[in-house]
Design an enzyme around this catalytic site. Structure first.
Site, PDB file in Angstrom:
ATOM      1  N   LYS A  52       0.961  -1.195  -0.133  1.00  0.00           N
ATOM      2  CA  LYS A  52      -0.080   0.003   0.098  1.00  0.00           C
ATOM      3  C   LYS A  52       0.907   1.217  -0.108  1.00  0.00           C
ATOM      4  CE  LYS A  52      -3.829  -2.356   2.253  1.00  0.00           C
ATOM      5  NZ  LYS A  52      -4.690  -2.763   3.311  1.00  0.00           N
ATOM      6  N   GLN A  96      -4.936  -1.613   9.438  1.00  0.00           N
ATOM      7  CA  GLN A  96      -4.727  -3.204   8.927  1.00  0.00           C
ATOM      8  C   GLN A  96      -5.357  -4.106   9.964  1.00  0.00           C
ATOM      9  OE1 GLN A  96      -3.730  -3.660   5.881  1.00  0.00           O
ATOM     10  NE2 GLN A  96      -4.187  -5.630   5.772  1.00  0.00           N
ATOM     11  N   ASP A 119     -11.297   2.598   3.658  1.00  0.00           N
ATOM     12  CA  ASP A 119     -11.749   1.096   3.332  1.00  0.00           C
ATOM     13  C   ASP A 119     -13.239   1.132   3.181  1.00  0.00           C
ATOM     14  OD1 ASP A 119      -9.683  -0.908   3.533  1.00  0.00           O
ATOM     15  OD2 ASP A 119      -9.450  -0.303   5.736  1.00  0.00           O
TER      16      ASP A 119
HETATM   17  N1  GUN Z   1      -7.003  -6.986   5.935  1.00  0.00           N
HETATM   18  C1  GUN Z   1      -7.264  -7.627   4.854  1.00  0.00           C
HETATM   19  N2  GUN Z   1      -7.838  -6.950   3.790  1.00  0.00           N
HETATM   20  C2  GUN Z   1      -7.775  -5.627   4.411  1.00  0.00           C
HETATM   21  C3  GUN Z   1      -8.472  -4.550   3.719  1.00  0.00           C
HETATM   22  O1  GUN Z   1      -8.951  -4.431   2.492  1.00  0.00           O
HETATM   23  N3  GUN Z   1      -8.436  -3.366   4.824  1.00  0.00           N
HETATM   24  C4  GUN Z   1      -7.925  -3.522   5.900  1.00  0.00           C
HETATM   25  N4  GUN Z   1      -7.953  -2.457   6.687  1.00  0.00           N
HETATM   26  N5  GUN Z   1      -7.640  -4.584   6.405  1.00  0.00           N
HETATM   27  C5  GUN Z   1      -7.469  -5.678   5.523  1.00  0.00           C
END
Ligand code: GUN
Length: 282
Positions: A52, A96, A119
């Site tokens: 990211k 995350q 998100d």
């Molecule tokens: N963990 C796995 N996929 C995601 C996601 O799309 N966003 C977040 N914040 N955590 C994750």
């Protein structure tokens, strides 16, 4: 032979479009800023967060990673979120998931300012997705829609079967397909005669989290198959929820793993951060 839906290539194109828009926004004095909170030292989460950050650099965003130890308390984590909510240079906040044991995912999601919830996990944004007037698209399902759209595949009037009912993928996926006038069936672990339902699918989205779960007897000839899974097979090799080798000769179009849905999720996160900066940035 099936059309291979190349997510890596489509995501790169999308990042290029986002970078161009970002350059214009920066000329107006706004640099999109994304803060990523990582709690603990889960290796998979570390990889996702690194990717990211890399994407942020590529499109010209400001990015900040906040690493917290697994011993962080709920109060400490919420205090970090609160501070980021108030920062003018941060337009998107992502924590995350999953969080280490003892921390409450739901409480953290609820604490993020919905205007910075890139998100689209906050109940307010989930509600917008349900109504169909969303600002922020749920990243993985939106990535799937982009793959379908950019591959020239029509959703309207088609039978779309989603396997999986998670809040992150299955449920919002069904909503986005419905918004495009698909006829949607959601299947899950308690669904009876799953193979027969999947065989009716013109578009089959697999978000189960089980290696090679979708087999040749579960797909219709010529169908589009989208594989959201990221698993390890019996040899430790990366694989999806679909048995690619068995399914590919039957279907019309299919996403590979890796290089299918995965890169799209991050590209859509960039798009949401850009939207946040354009809408609320100053
Ligand atoms: N963990 C796995 N996929 C995601 C996601 O799309 N966003 C977040 N914040 N955590 C994750």
């Amino acid at each position: 032979m099936a059309q291979l839906i190349n997510g890596k290539e489509i995501a790169a194109r999308l990042r290029g479009e986002i970078a161009a828009e970002t350059a214009v926004l920066k000329e107006k004095g706004i640099t999109p800023g994304l803060a990523v909170i990582l709690v603990g030292d889960d290796p998979a989460s570390q990889t996702y967060v690194r990717n990211k950050q890399k994407a942020c650099q590529e499109v010209g965003f400001y990015s900040e990673q906040i690493n917290l130890p697994a011993t962080t308390t709920q109060e400490e984590l919420l205090a970090v979120v609160k501070e980021l909510n108030e920062r003018k240079d941060i337009h998107g906040i992502l924590c995350q998931l999953p969080l280490p044991k003892g921390l409450d995912d739901g409480a953290v999601i609820a604490a993020i300012d919905p205007k910075k919830d890139v998100d689209a996990f906050h109940a307010e944004n989930v509600g917008h997705i349900m109504i169909g007037d969303q600002h922020f698209l749920p990243c993985t399902p939106a990535g799937v829609m982009e793959l379908i759209h950019r591959s020239g595949i029509t959703v309207e009037g088609r039978h779309c079967v989603v396997i999986g009912r998670s809040n992150i993928v299955g449920k919002p996926m069904a909503m986005l397909l419905l918004q495009k006038n698909g006829t949607v069936t959601i299947c899950h672990s308690r669904t009876k005669d799953l193979a027969a339902i999947c065989r009716q699918a013109d578009i089959l989205v697999a978000a189960v989290g089980r290696a090679k779960f979708v087999t040749a007897d579960m797909v219709k000839e010529g169908a589009t198959v989208i594989d959201v899974g990221i698993n390890r097979d019996e040899n430790g090799k990366l694989c999806g929820d679909v048995d690619f080798a068995a399914v590919e000769p039957i279907v019309g179009a299919i996403t590979p793993v890796p290089g299918g849905v995965g890169p799209m999720t991050i590209a859509m996160l960039m798009k949401n951060t850009l939207t946040a900066a354009k809408t609320y940035g100053c």
